[in-house]
Design an enzyme around this catalytic site. Structure first.
Site, PDB file in Angstrom:
ATOM      1  N   HIS A 137       0.822  -1.209   0.000  1.00 47.71           N
ATOM      2  CA  HIS A 137       0.000   0.000   0.000  1.00 47.71           C
ATOM      3  C   HIS A 137       0.858   1.261   0.000  1.00 47.71           C
ATOM      4  O   HIS A 137       0.368   2.344  -0.282  1.00 47.71           O
ATOM      5  CB  HIS A 137      -0.905  -0.032   1.235  1.00 47.71           C
ATOM      6  CG  HIS A 137      -1.943   1.055   1.266  1.00 47.71           C
ATOM      7  ND1 HIS A 137      -1.623   2.390   1.321  1.00 47.71           N
ATOM      8  CD2 HIS A 137      -3.279   1.015   1.223  1.00 47.71           C
ATOM      9  CE1 HIS A 137      -2.723   3.101   1.329  1.00 47.71           C
ATOM     10  NE2 HIS A 137      -3.743   2.281   1.264  1.00 47.71           N
ATOM     11  N   CYS A 138       2.161   1.141   0.299  1.00 50.93           N
ATOM     12  CA  CYS A 138       2.952   2.360   0.542  1.00 50.93           C
ATOM     13  C   CYS A 138       3.940   2.711  -0.563  1.00 50.93           C
ATOM     14  O   CYS A 138       3.792   3.742  -1.214  1.00 50.93           O
ATOM     15  CB  CYS A 138       3.709   2.215   1.858  1.00 50.93           C
ATOM     16  SG  CYS A 138       2.619   2.071   3.267  1.00 50.93           S
ATOM     17  N   ILE A 139       4.932   1.860  -0.771  1.00 51.12           N
ATOM     18  CA  ILE A 139       6.067   2.259  -1.621  1.00 51.12           C
ATOM     19  C   ILE A 139       5.652   2.559  -3.069  1.00 51.12           C
ATOM     20  O   ILE A 139       6.147   3.521  -3.653  1.00 51.12           O
ATOM     21  CB  ILE A 139       7.203   1.200  -1.575  1.00 51.12           C
ATOM     22  CG1 ILE A 139       7.480   0.765  -0.127  1.00 51.12           C
ATOM     23  CG2 ILE A 139       8.481   1.715  -2.223  1.00 51.12           C
ATOM     24  CD1 ILE A 139       8.008   1.839   0.784  1.00 51.12           C
ATOM     25  N   ASP A 153       2.893   6.113  -2.288  1.00 49.19           N
ATOM     26  CA  ASP A 153       3.169   7.348  -1.554  1.00 49.19           C
ATOM     27  C   ASP A 153       4.050   8.349  -2.312  1.00 49.19           C
ATOM     28  O   ASP A 153       3.784   9.558  -2.247  1.00 49.19           O
ATOM     29  CB  ASP A 153       3.796   7.040  -0.191  1.00 49.19           C
ATOM     30  CG  ASP A 153       2.884   6.158   0.661  1.00 49.19           C
ATOM     31  OD1 ASP A 153       1.717   5.959   0.245  1.00 49.19           O
ATOM     32  OD2 ASP A 153       3.324   5.680   1.714  1.00 49.19           O
TER      33      ASP A 153
END
Ligand SMILES: NC(=O)c1ccc[n+]([C@@H]2O[C@H](COP(=O)([O-])OP(=O)(O)OC[C@H]3O[C@@H](n4cnc5c(N)ncnc54)[C@H](O)[C@@H]3O)[C@@H](O)[C@H]2O)c1
Length: 447
Positions: free
Chosen positions: A277-279, A282
């Site tokens: 979900h992040c790298i 974001d």
């Protein structure tokens, strides 16, 4: 006589005595562990989620997130320290509210702030003087002071005067048992001195180390910096992998040896593409926000370009190996992808490169199946809706032998790699799992 407005001191005292009631909005990978951690610190926590399935699970004492055990969840629920609801009118009962809703990208890869915006409107409906609202969702610098403040203040109450506002980014590392929410240092910031004192007091009561910074925009930038750092460094080793491959040099051996340097080097590892979900997401919050300043984000975009080229690179290597070693075209081959989750030992398939690998193999006419002990069938996803419901193949020698090639996409610990090495005619390993276990065979190639 008019009663005095509840001041930040009233809330401070309620936090210190653990009388403050805490609301956590969004009970997913971030919100549920946070809710349990806050409950275990002695507060009464009310979780909010729009997904009725999560409320039912919590009421039944069942955890749906690996980092939270059902025993602990049930214990907190039974003790009355943790409950969950979809009734957002009860937000008014909470003294402190933490927002942990998703912040994905739109189809055009711009920030999708609709979840945060809706949540802020929900809070605004029952906002009352003396409440502390903290955004935890990852976002671009300026969100708390802009969109969040504006939406909350729409009813007339003012941040820093009537209610208090802060930002504190989450730092979860799913599957990493070395850290729990309470032992990961937490960056915090408040809008003004009083809000700052409140976020420091609240998170100080819940986690071991609090790292205060001077503004909510700084705290937002800290989170993005951490993830941009990872994205750029992973892109660097992915690029080096392709270069060294052409030179006949093994990137994994290079990284292991380089890691012996006791200063100035930190290992990052290549792979079949970014996931989670992040790298993969974001950094684009920052590129989007930078446009307003007419500033380029070349590093971030280049890293995105290199990382998103990885699945195609891997499938190209697979096709080449099938052709050269088996005399078979990918279009007539059956490929087994090992690992659907984006990282090892977790069931999370968000943005997983394995989905892209399956898509690319099928686009080229091949047949792709997967085996993942953590993902019995493919859950619904936004981008790969057509894959929904596909089951993991059963683990058996006959099943595995039926494939022309096995592609290792995720290095789950619970997979018998020695058996795969015995049963498979061709293995393409993107995670170095065989070498790390001392398993060698001519049938294994790295990609
Ligand atoms: N997963 C991680 O490892 C991680 C780490 C650091 C930061 N983050 C950030 O934390 C935030 C949450 O991520 P996550 O991984 O927990 O997401 P998630 O999808 O696991 O959980 C989000 C939850 O919010 C709920 N939700 C959606 N809209 C809602 C609404 N309007 N009101 C109430 N609940 C709502 C969903 O049903 C879901 O249960 C994101 O901004 C993410 O970037 C995630």
């Amino acid at each position: 006589m008019p009663t005095a407005l509840p001041s930040h001191e009233t809330l401070l005292a309620r936090i210190q005595s653990r009388e403050a009631r805490i609301g956590i909005i969004g009970l997913g990978y971030v919100g549920l562990p946070l809710a349990i951690t806050v409950a275990r610190a002695g507060f009464t926590v009310l979780g909010f989620d729009v997904d009725p399935g999560k409320i039912v699970a919590i009421d039944a004492g069942k955890s749906y997130i690996e980092a939270v055990s059902s025993e602990i969840l049930a214990e907190e629920h039974r003790a009355g320290r943790f409950a969950a609801t979809s009734d957002f009118d009860r937000l008014g009962d909470c003294d402190v509210i933490a927002i942990c809703v998703p912040t994905p990208l739109t189809r055009h890869r711009d920030p999708d702030m609709s979840f945060v915006e809706k949540t802020c409107r929900d809070i605004a409906r029952t906002l009352r003087p003396g409440q502390l609202i903290v955004l935890e969702s990852t976002t671009y610098p300026g969100t708390t002071d802009g969109l969040v403040r504006r939406t909350l203040e729409a009813g007339g109450l003012k941040s820093g005067h009537d209610f208090f506002l802060g930002f504190s980014p989450e730092r979860e590392d799913p599957g990493n048992r070395q850290f729990q929410t309470s032992t990961i240092p937490k960056v915090v910031a408040g809008d003004g001195a009083e809000a700052q004192a409140l976020v420091v007091a609240f998170y100080g009561a819940v986690v071991k180390t609090v790292v205060p910074v001077s503004s909510t925009a700084t705290a937002e930038a800290v989170k993005l910096t951490e993830n941009v750092f990872r994205a750029v460094n992973i892109a660097l080793v992915n690029e080096l992998k392709v270069i060294y491959e052409a030179m006949g040099v093994d990137i994994w051996e290079v990284i292991d040896a380089a890691s012996s340097k006791p200063f100035g080097y930190m290992p990052f590892y290549p792979g079949p593409g970014l996931g989670g979900h992040c790298i993969p997401i974001d950094p684009f919050y920052l590129t989007w926000a930078s446009r307003a300043y007419e500033l380029p984000t070349r590093f971030i975009e280049l890293a995105g370009e290199i990382n998103s080229a990885m699945p195609r690179h891997v499938v190209e290597k697979l096709a080449e190996a099938l052709d050269r070693r088996q005399g078979k075209a990918l279009s007539r081959s059956k490929v087994l992808v090992i690992g659907l989750a984006y990282k090892k030992n977790v069931p999370d398939i968000r943005e997983s490169p394995s989905l892209k690998l399956i898509e690319l193999i099928e686009e080229r006419g091949g047949s792709a199946s997967y085996y993942d002990p953590h993902v019995p069938e493919i859950p619904p996803t936004r981008e790969y809706g057509a894959f929904k419901g596909r089951p993991s193949v059963a683990w058996s020698e006959a099943e595995i032998r039926a494939f022309d090639a096995v592609l290792i996409a995720t290095d789950h610990d619970g997979v018998d790699y020695a058996a795969i090495a015995d049963w498979s005619a061709l293995i393409v390993d993107t995670r170095n799992v065989f070498a790390r276990r001392g398993i060698t065979a001519d049938t294994i190639i790295k990609a």
